[in-house]
Design a protein around this motif. Structure first.
Motif, PDB file in Angstrom:
ATOM      1  N   ASN A 105     -23.303  -4.584 -65.475  1.00  0.00           N
ATOM      2  CA  ASN A 105     -24.381  -3.614 -65.686  1.00  0.00           C
ATOM      3  C   ASN A 105     -24.815  -3.586 -67.147  1.00  0.00           C
ATOM      4  O   ASN A 105     -26.013  -3.483 -67.443  1.00  0.00           O
ATOM      5  CB  ASN A 105     -23.953  -2.219 -65.226  1.00  0.00           C
ATOM      6  N   ALA A 108     -26.844  -6.665 -67.735  1.00  0.00           N
ATOM      7  CA  ALA A 108     -28.167  -6.483 -67.119  1.00  0.00           C
ATOM      8  C   ALA A 108     -29.062  -5.556 -67.945  1.00  0.00           C
ATOM      9  O   ALA A 108     -30.276  -5.752 -67.983  1.00  0.00           O
ATOM     10  CB  ALA A 108     -28.010  -5.938 -65.699  1.00  0.00           C
ATOM     11  N   ASP A 109     -28.470  -4.588 -68.615  1.00  0.00           N
ATOM     12  CA  ASP A 109     -29.252  -3.669 -69.450  1.00  0.00           C
ATOM     13  C   ASP A 109     -29.896  -4.360 -70.643  1.00  0.00           C
ATOM     14  O   ASP A 109     -30.860  -3.859 -71.212  1.00  0.00           O
ATOM     15  CB  ASP A 109     -28.372  -2.520 -69.961  1.00  0.00           C
ATOM     16  N   ALA A 113     -35.519  -7.886 -66.686  1.00  0.00           N
ATOM     17  CA  ALA A 113     -35.380  -7.672 -65.244  1.00  0.00           C
ATOM     18  C   ALA A 113     -35.651  -8.960 -64.479  1.00  0.00           C
ATOM     19  O   ALA A 113     -34.956  -9.270 -63.501  1.00  0.00           O
ATOM     20  CB  ALA A 113     -36.322  -6.566 -64.789  1.00  0.00           C
ATOM     21  N   MET A 116     -32.608 -11.258 -64.758  1.00  0.00           N
ATOM     22  CA  MET A 116     -31.507 -10.756 -63.938  1.00  0.00           C
ATOM     23  C   MET A 116     -31.783 -10.993 -62.462  1.00  0.00           C
ATOM     24  O   MET A 116     -30.872 -11.322 -61.698  1.00  0.00           O
ATOM     25  CB  MET A 116     -31.254  -9.263 -64.198  1.00  0.00           C
ATOM     26  N   GLN A 117     -33.034 -10.878 -62.075  1.00  0.00           N
ATOM     27  CA  GLN A 117     -33.399 -11.149 -60.689  1.00  0.00           C
ATOM     28  C   GLN A 117     -33.122 -12.622 -60.358  1.00  0.00           C
ATOM     29  O   GLN A 117     -32.586 -12.930 -59.294  1.00  0.00           O
ATOM     30  CB  GLN A 117     -34.872 -10.810 -60.469  1.00  0.00           C
ATOM     31  N   ARG A 120     -29.247 -13.105 -60.195  1.00  0.00           N
ATOM     32  CA  ARG A 120     -28.696 -12.553 -58.949  1.00  0.00           C
ATOM     33  C   ARG A 120     -29.073 -13.405 -57.743  1.00  0.00           C
ATOM     34  O   ARG A 120     -28.261 -13.630 -56.853  1.00  0.00           O
ATOM     35  CB  ARG A 120     -29.160 -11.117 -58.758  1.00  0.00           C
ATOM     36  N   ARG A 128     -23.361 -10.728 -55.434  1.00  0.00           N
ATOM     37  CA  ARG A 128     -24.428  -9.815 -55.876  1.00  0.00           C
ATOM     38  C   ARG A 128     -24.056  -8.347 -55.671  1.00  0.00           C
ATOM     39  O   ARG A 128     -24.578  -7.475 -56.351  1.00  0.00           O
ATOM     40  CB  ARG A 128     -25.727 -10.103 -55.127  1.00  0.00           C
ATOM     41  N   TRP A 131     -23.251  -5.751 -58.573  1.00  0.00           N
ATOM     42  CA  TRP A 131     -24.240  -4.935 -59.261  1.00  0.00           C
ATOM     43  C   TRP A 131     -24.526  -3.653 -58.478  1.00  0.00           C
ATOM     44  O   TRP A 131     -25.040  -2.712 -59.028  1.00  0.00           O
ATOM     45  CB  TRP A 131     -25.539  -5.706 -59.442  1.00  0.00           C
TER      46      TRP A 131
END
Length: 133
Positions: A105, A108-109, A113, A116-117, A120, A128, A131
Motif C-alpha cells: 500500500n 502504491a501511494d 495509479a 499500479m494498475q 497488478r 492481487r 492490495w
C-alpha cells in the motif's frame, strides 16, 4: 540529502501504516517486498516501476537484480508473503499477510495509479488480493 529524505519518507510511512517503531525492520520489509515484486514482474514492467521510484529506493529495488533470470513463479498470495518473510529469518512477523499488504500500500501511494494498475494486472489474481486486505 534529498535522496535520503525521500527514502526515509517511505520507511516512515511503512512504520506508520503498520504501527511499528523499528526503522530497520521497516526497511527490511520495504526492501524484501520490492525485491519479490521486482522478481515477479517482466523486465519491461520492472523498468516502468523503477522509473517512478526515488533514487535510493530505486537502488534498493535493483540491488541483486538479474533481468536475464526468468521471473519467479509466484502464483498465490501465500507464496508472495512467504518470499517477503524470508528476509526476517528467525524473527517472523505476527501477521505476515497484513505486513506485506501494508508495504504494498505504501508503494502504491508513491506510484502513479496507471502504473499500479499495470503491475497488478501482470500479477496472478490471488496475489492481487494483497492490495485488498
Amino acid at each position: 540529502d534529498k535522496a535520503i529524505q525521500d527514502a526515509n519518507i517511505w520507511v516512515n510511512e511503512i512504520m506508520s501504516e503498520l504501527d511499528w517503531d523499528d526503522k530497520h525492520r521497516a526497511y527490511i520489509l520495504l526492501r524484501s517486498t520490492l525485491h519479490v515484486l521486482r522478481d515477479r514482474l517482466q523486465p519491461n514492467e520492472c523498468a516502468h516501476l523503477a522509473a517512478q521510484l526515488p533514487t535510493l529506493i530505486r537502488g534498493i529495488y535493483f540491488e541483486g537484480y538479474r533481468p536475464a533470470k526468468v521471473s519467479v513463479d509466484i502464483r498465490h498470495k501465500e507464496q508472495f508473503v512467504s518470499a517477503v518473510e524470508e528476509a526476517f529469518g528467525d524473527d517472523p512477523n505476527d501477521n505476515p499477510s497484513e505486513v506485506v499488504s501494508g508495504a504494498l500500500n505504501v508503494i502504491a501511494d508513491h506510484v502513479s495509479a496507471g502504473e499500479m494498475q499495470d503491475i497488478r494486472a501482470s500479477l496472478p489474481k490471488d496475489v492481487r488480493k494483497l492490495w485488498d486486505d
